[in-house]
Design a protein around this motif. Structure first.
Motif, PDB file in Angstrom:
ATOM      1  N   GLN A   1      46.703  45.322  39.767  1.00 12.95           N
ATOM      2  CA  GLN A   1      46.258  43.954  40.023  1.00 12.95           C
ATOM      3  C   GLN A   1      45.319  43.529  38.899  1.00 12.95           C
ATOM      4  O   GLN A   1      44.312  44.181  38.635  1.00 12.95           O
ATOM      5  CB  GLN A   1      45.543  43.880  41.370  1.00 12.95           C
ATOM      6  CG  GLN A   1      45.102  42.489  41.745  1.00 12.95           C
ATOM      7  CD  GLN A   1      44.375  42.469  43.077  1.00 12.95           C
ATOM      8  OE1 GLN A   1      43.854  43.475  43.537  1.00 12.95           O
ATOM      9  NE2 GLN A   1      44.328  41.302  43.687  1.00 12.95           N
TER      10      GLN A   1
ATOM     11  N   HIS B   1      45.714  32.707  39.190  1.00 14.83           N
ATOM     12  CA  HIS B   1      44.607  33.476  38.618  1.00 14.83           C
ATOM     13  C   HIS B   1      44.814  34.989  38.630  1.00 14.83           C
ATOM     14  O   HIS B   1      43.914  35.726  38.261  1.00 14.83           O
ATOM     15  CB  HIS B   1      43.303  33.144  39.354  1.00 14.83           C
ATOM     16  CG  HIS B   1      42.929  31.706  39.236  1.00 14.83           C
ATOM     17  ND1 HIS B   1      42.466  31.152  38.066  1.00 14.83           N
ATOM     18  CD2 HIS B   1      42.990  30.696  40.134  1.00 14.83           C
ATOM     19  CE1 HIS B   1      42.244  29.867  38.242  1.00 14.83           C
ATOM     20  NE2 HIS B   1      42.562  29.557  39.498  1.00 14.83           N
ATOM     21  N   GLU B   2      45.984  35.465  39.068  1.00 10.78           N
ATOM     22  CA  GLU B   2      46.218  36.900  39.136  1.00 10.78           C
ATOM     23  C   GLU B   2      47.626  37.268  38.672  1.00 10.78           C
ATOM     24  O   GLU B   2      48.533  36.449  38.706  1.00 10.78           O
ATOM     25  CB  GLU B   2      46.047  37.413  40.574  1.00 10.78           C
ATOM     26  CG  GLU B   2      44.645  37.355  41.091  1.00 10.78           C
ATOM     27  CD  GLU B   2      44.504  37.976  42.472  1.00 10.78           C
ATOM     28  OE1 GLU B   2      45.461  38.601  42.967  1.00 10.78           O
ATOM     29  OE2 GLU B   2      43.424  37.833  43.063  1.00 10.78           O
TER      30      GLU B   2
ATOM     31  N   VAL C   1      43.708  38.792  30.543  1.00  8.78           N
ATOM     32  CA  VAL C   1      43.139  39.269  31.803  1.00  8.78           C
ATOM     33  C   VAL C   1      41.762  39.888  31.597  1.00  8.78           C
ATOM     34  O   VAL C   1      41.422  40.320  30.495  1.00  8.78           O
ATOM     35  CB  VAL C   1      44.087  40.272  32.502  1.00  8.78           C
ATOM     36  CG1 VAL C   1      45.382  39.588  32.898  1.00  8.78           C
ATOM     37  CG2 VAL C   1      44.353  41.476  31.633  1.00  8.78           C
ATOM     38  N   ARG C   2      40.993  39.940  32.675  1.00  9.07           N
ATOM     39  CA  ARG C   2      39.645  40.488  32.646  1.00  9.07           C
ATOM     40  C   ARG C   2      39.697  42.014  32.576  1.00  9.07           C
ATOM     41  O   ARG C   2      40.440  42.643  33.319  1.00  9.07           O
ATOM     42  CB  ARG C   2      38.879  40.071  33.893  1.00  9.07           C
ATOM     43  CG  ARG C   2      38.587  38.597  33.940  1.00  9.07           C
ATOM     44  CD  ARG C   2      37.901  38.206  35.206  1.00  9.07           C
ATOM     45  NE  ARG C   2      36.684  38.985  35.449  1.00  9.07           N
ATOM     46  CZ  ARG C   2      35.841  38.734  36.435  1.00  9.07           C
ATOM     47  NH1 ARG C   2      36.080  37.739  37.263  1.00  9.07           N
ATOM     48  NH2 ARG C   2      34.776  39.477  36.596  1.00  9.07           N
TER      49      ARG C   2
ATOM     50  N   HIS D   1      43.307  40.119  36.832  1.00  6.73           N
ATOM     51  CA  HIS D   1      42.734  38.802  37.076  1.00  6.73           C
ATOM     52  C   HIS D   1      42.584  38.041  35.748  1.00  6.73           C
ATOM     53  O   HIS D   1      42.228  38.624  34.733  1.00  6.73           O
ATOM     54  CB  HIS D   1      41.369  38.933  37.755  1.00  6.73           C
ATOM     55  CG  HIS D   1      41.459  39.627  39.076  1.00  6.73           C
ATOM     56  ND1 HIS D   1      41.672  38.941  40.250  1.00  6.73           N
ATOM     57  CD2 HIS D   1      41.411  40.937  39.404  1.00  6.73           C
ATOM     58  CE1 HIS D   1      41.730  39.796  41.247  1.00  6.73           C
ATOM     59  NE2 HIS D   1      41.577  41.020  40.762  1.00  6.73           N
ATOM     60  N   ARG D   2      42.836  36.736  35.810  1.00  2.91           N
ATOM     61  CA  ARG D   2      42.799  35.882  34.624  1.00  2.91           C
ATOM     62  C   ARG D   2      41.428  35.945  33.942  1.00  2.91           C
ATOM     63  O   ARG D   2      40.393  35.909  34.588  1.00  2.91           O
ATOM     64  CB  ARG D   2      43.111  34.438  34.997  1.00  2.91           C
ATOM     65  CG  ARG D   2      43.229  33.524  33.775  1.00  2.91           C
ATOM     66  CD  ARG D   2      43.448  32.074  34.170  1.00  2.91           C
ATOM     67  NE  ARG D   2      44.759  31.812  34.692  1.00  2.91           N
ATOM     68  CZ  ARG D   2      45.816  31.418  33.970  1.00  2.91           C
ATOM     69  NH1 ARG D   2      45.697  31.274  32.674  1.00  2.91           N
ATOM     70  NH2 ARG D   2      46.972  31.183  34.547  1.00  2.91           N
TER      71      ARG D   2
ATOM     72  N   LYS E   1      37.799  43.666  35.933  1.00  2.00           N
ATOM     73  CA  LYS E   1      38.292  43.439  37.292  1.00  2.00           C
ATOM     74  C   LYS E   1      39.769  43.825  37.364  1.00  2.00           C
ATOM     75  O   LYS E   1      40.650  42.984  37.469  1.00  2.00           O
ATOM     76  CB  LYS E   1      38.089  41.978  37.679  1.00  2.00           C
ATOM     77  CG  LYS E   1      38.228  41.728  39.157  1.00  2.00           C
ATOM     78  CD  LYS E   1      37.765  40.342  39.542  1.00  2.00           C
ATOM     79  CE  LYS E   1      37.881  40.184  41.040  1.00  2.00           C
ATOM     80  NZ  LYS E   1      37.548  38.850  41.485  1.00  2.00           N
TER      81      LYS E   1
ATOM     82  N   GLN F   1      53.123  36.524  39.213  1.00  2.00           N
ATOM     83  CA  GLN F   1      51.987  35.739  38.749  1.00  2.00           C
ATOM     84  C   GLN F   1      51.616  34.662  39.752  1.00  2.00           C
ATOM     85  O   GLN F   1      52.485  34.008  40.326  1.00  2.00           O
ATOM     86  CB  GLN F   1      52.351  35.081  37.417  1.00  2.00           C
ATOM     87  CG  GLN F   1      51.322  34.114  36.888  1.00  2.00           C
ATOM     88  CD  GLN F   1      51.781  33.391  35.626  1.00  2.00           C
ATOM     89  OE1 GLN F   1      52.672  33.854  34.935  1.00  2.00           O
ATOM     90  NE2 GLN F   1      51.174  32.266  35.346  1.00  2.00           N
TER      91      GLN F   1
END
Length: 144
Positions: free
Chosen positions: A122, A44-45, A105-106, A124-125, A109, A41
């Motif tokens: 991978q 943001h990822e 997470v998104r 993303h937040r 993305k 972590q």
């Protein structure tokens, strides 16, 4: 007979006596989780690395993301059926595993790639609070 099936039958009998929640902390000792994952972590990822030994077909793994949950479904099959097993330490079989993520997470993305028996996911937040379950497509990277 699968030794984990015998252990699972024993666990079900003990659940009736002790109650289901008693065993939650022992689950990893009774049957180790497959597939094995490492999770890293940043602010943001999240990078998840999933071990899928012997994977030659992307249909052996289904990845779903739902808000703050990573779901892995599939099969690890080493395709070695001849001979008598002397020692087996590489876990294989059908799995359905849900992993709690450290933050939502998104869904739009997500990047997942596969190389040398490892799947890199991978994430993303997520900034908003919407939730929807999404299937993740995995891409092959060239073998070196």
């Amino acid at each position: 007979m699968d030794p984990f099936q015998q252990m699972n039958d024993w666990k079900k009998n003990m659940d009736q006596f002790f109650g289901e929640n008693f065993w939650n902390e022992f689950e990893g000792m009774i049957k180790p989780n497959i597939p094995q994952i490492n999770m890293y972590q940043t602010d943001h990822e999240i990078m998840c690395i999933v071990s899928m030994p012997g994977m030659s077909d992307l249909s052996q793994l289904n990845i779903f993301i739902d808000y703050a949950t990573l779901e892995l479904r599939g099969t690890i099959d080493l395709e070695h059926a001849s001979g008598i097993a002397i020692q087996e330490e590489i876990l294989q079989g059908v799995f359905d595993r849900q992993i709690k993520l450290p933050f939502p997470v998104r869904a739009d993305k997500i990047n997942a790639t596969c190389k040398n028996g490892l799947v890199f996911i991978q994430l993303h937040r997520l900034i908003s609070d919407t939730s929807s379950r999404n299937k993740v497509n995995v891409k092959w990277l060239g073998d070196e």
